[in-house]
Motif scaffolding. Structure first.
Motif, PDB file in Angstrom:
ATOM      1  N   GLY A   1       0.793  -1.215   0.000  1.00 58.09           N
ATOM      2  CA  GLY A   1       0.000   0.000   0.000  1.00 58.09           C
ATOM      3  C   GLY A   1       0.830   1.272   0.000  1.00 58.09           C
ATOM      4  N   GLY A   2       2.056   1.222  -0.423  1.00 53.70           N
ATOM      5  CA  GLY A   2       2.879   2.405  -0.510  1.00 53.70           C
ATOM      6  C   GLY A   2       3.679   2.721   0.734  1.00 53.70           C
ATOM      7  N   PHE A   3       3.566   1.929   1.772  1.00 53.93           N
ATOM      8  CA  PHE A   3       4.320   2.176   3.000  1.00 53.93           C
ATOM      9  C   PHE A   3       5.535   1.254   3.042  1.00 53.93           C
ATOM     10  N   ASN A   4       6.665   1.813   3.353  1.00 59.47           N
ATOM     11  CA  ASN A   4       7.825   0.956   3.542  1.00 59.47           C
ATOM     12  C   ASN A   4       7.803   0.400   4.970  1.00 59.47           C
ATOM     13  N   LEU A   5       8.687  -0.498   5.244  1.00 66.86           N
ATOM     14  CA  LEU A   5       8.689  -1.185   6.535  1.00 66.86           C
ATOM     15  C   LEU A   5       8.869  -0.233   7.703  1.00 66.86           C
ATOM     16  N   SER A   6       9.765   0.716   7.584  1.00 65.45           N
ATOM     17  CA  SER A   6       9.997   1.634   8.708  1.00 65.45           C
ATOM     18  C   SER A   6       8.775   2.522   8.959  1.00 65.45           C
ATOM     19  N   ALA A   7       8.072   2.935   7.920  1.00 65.58           N
ATOM     20  CA  ALA A   7       6.862   3.741   8.102  1.00 65.58           C
ATOM     21  C   ALA A   7       5.763   2.907   8.743  1.00 65.58           C
TER      22      ALA A   7
ATOM     23  N   ALA B   1       6.655   2.569  12.427  1.00 63.28           N
ATOM     24  CA  ALA B   1       6.393   3.823  13.126  1.00 63.28           C
ATOM     25  C   ALA B   1       4.889   3.997  13.348  1.00 63.28           C
ATOM     26  N   ASN B   2       4.095   3.624  12.361  1.00 61.98           N
ATOM     27  CA  ASN B   2       2.639   3.695  12.476  1.00 61.98           C
ATOM     28  C   ASN B   2       2.148   2.758  13.576  1.00 61.98           C
ATOM     29  N   LEU B   3       2.715   1.564  13.638  1.00 60.54           N
ATOM     30  CA  LEU B   3       2.353   0.612  14.685  1.00 60.54           C
ATOM     31  C   LEU B   3       2.671   1.172  16.070  1.00 60.54           C
ATOM     32  N   ILE B   4       3.853   1.734  16.223  1.00 58.94           N
ATOM     33  CA  ILE B   4       4.262   2.312  17.506  1.00 58.94           C
ATOM     34  C   ILE B   4       3.306   3.439  17.904  1.00 58.94           C
ATOM     35  N   GLU B   5       2.931   4.278  16.954  1.00 57.87           N
ATOM     36  CA  GLU B   5       2.010   5.379  17.233  1.00 57.87           C
ATOM     37  C   GLU B   5       0.644   4.863  17.673  1.00 57.87           C
TER      38      GLU B   5
ATOM     39  N   VAL C   1       0.024   1.967  19.131  1.00 58.68           N
ATOM     40  CA  VAL C   1       0.185   1.382  20.468  1.00 58.68           C
ATOM     41  C   VAL C   1       0.172   2.487  21.523  1.00 58.68           C
ATOM     42  N   LYS C   2       0.889   3.582  21.265  1.00 55.34           N
ATOM     43  CA  LYS C   2       0.905   4.706  22.205  1.00 55.34           C
ATOM     44  C   LYS C   2      -0.495   5.285  22.388  1.00 55.34           C
ATOM     45  N   GLU C   3      -1.220   5.443  21.287  1.00 56.30           N
ATOM     46  CA  GLU C   3      -2.573   5.991  21.354  1.00 56.30           C
ATOM     47  C   GLU C   3      -3.498   5.056  22.137  1.00 56.30           C
ATOM     48  N   ASN C   4      -3.399   3.763  21.889  1.00 57.43           N
ATOM     49  CA  ASN C   4      -4.240   2.800  22.606  1.00 57.43           C
ATOM     50  C   ASN C   4      -3.926   2.772  24.097  1.00 57.43           C
ATOM     51  N   ARG C   5      -2.655   2.892  24.450  1.00 53.44           N
ATOM     52  CA  ARG C   5      -2.286   2.927  25.868  1.00 53.44           C
ATOM     53  C   ARG C   5      -2.812   4.190  26.542  1.00 53.44           C
ATOM     54  N   ALA C   6      -2.775   5.314  25.829  1.00 50.01           N
ATOM     55  CA  ALA C   6      -3.293   6.560  26.377  1.00 50.01           C
ATOM     56  C   ALA C   6      -4.802   6.467  26.577  1.00 50.01           C
TER      57      ALA C   6
END
Length: 71
Positions: free
Chosen positions: A10-16, A19-23, A25-30
């Motif tokens: 879908g146009g996203f490389n692995l690092s993006a 980073a999206n996954l980490i974001e 996870v942070k949002e869900n924890r908040a």
């Protein structure tokens, strides 16, 4: 003529994607923390205090969920 395949999902490389996954996870924890804070705060109130603000004790979990996840 040779073709090379590029896996971009879908146009996203692995690092993006990471980073999206980490974001997320942070949002869900908040959100989970906000749910817990709201639930605890309402649950500590007396029945009379809850009556004063128009909340039934059995509705506390629903109110906390609405506040944290639907706002």
């Amino acid at each position: 003529m040779a073709h090379t395949a590029t896996l971009t999902h879908g146009g996203f490389n692995l690092s993006a994607r990471f980073a999206n996954l980490i974001e997320r996870v942070k949002e869900n924890r908040a959100r989970a923390s906000e749910y817990t804070r709201t639930y605890t705060e309402l649950n500590r109130m007396s029945t009379r205090e809850l009556d004063d603000i128009g909340v039934r004790r059995c509705d506390i979990a629903d109110i906390a969920r609405e506040h944290a996840y639907c706002a």
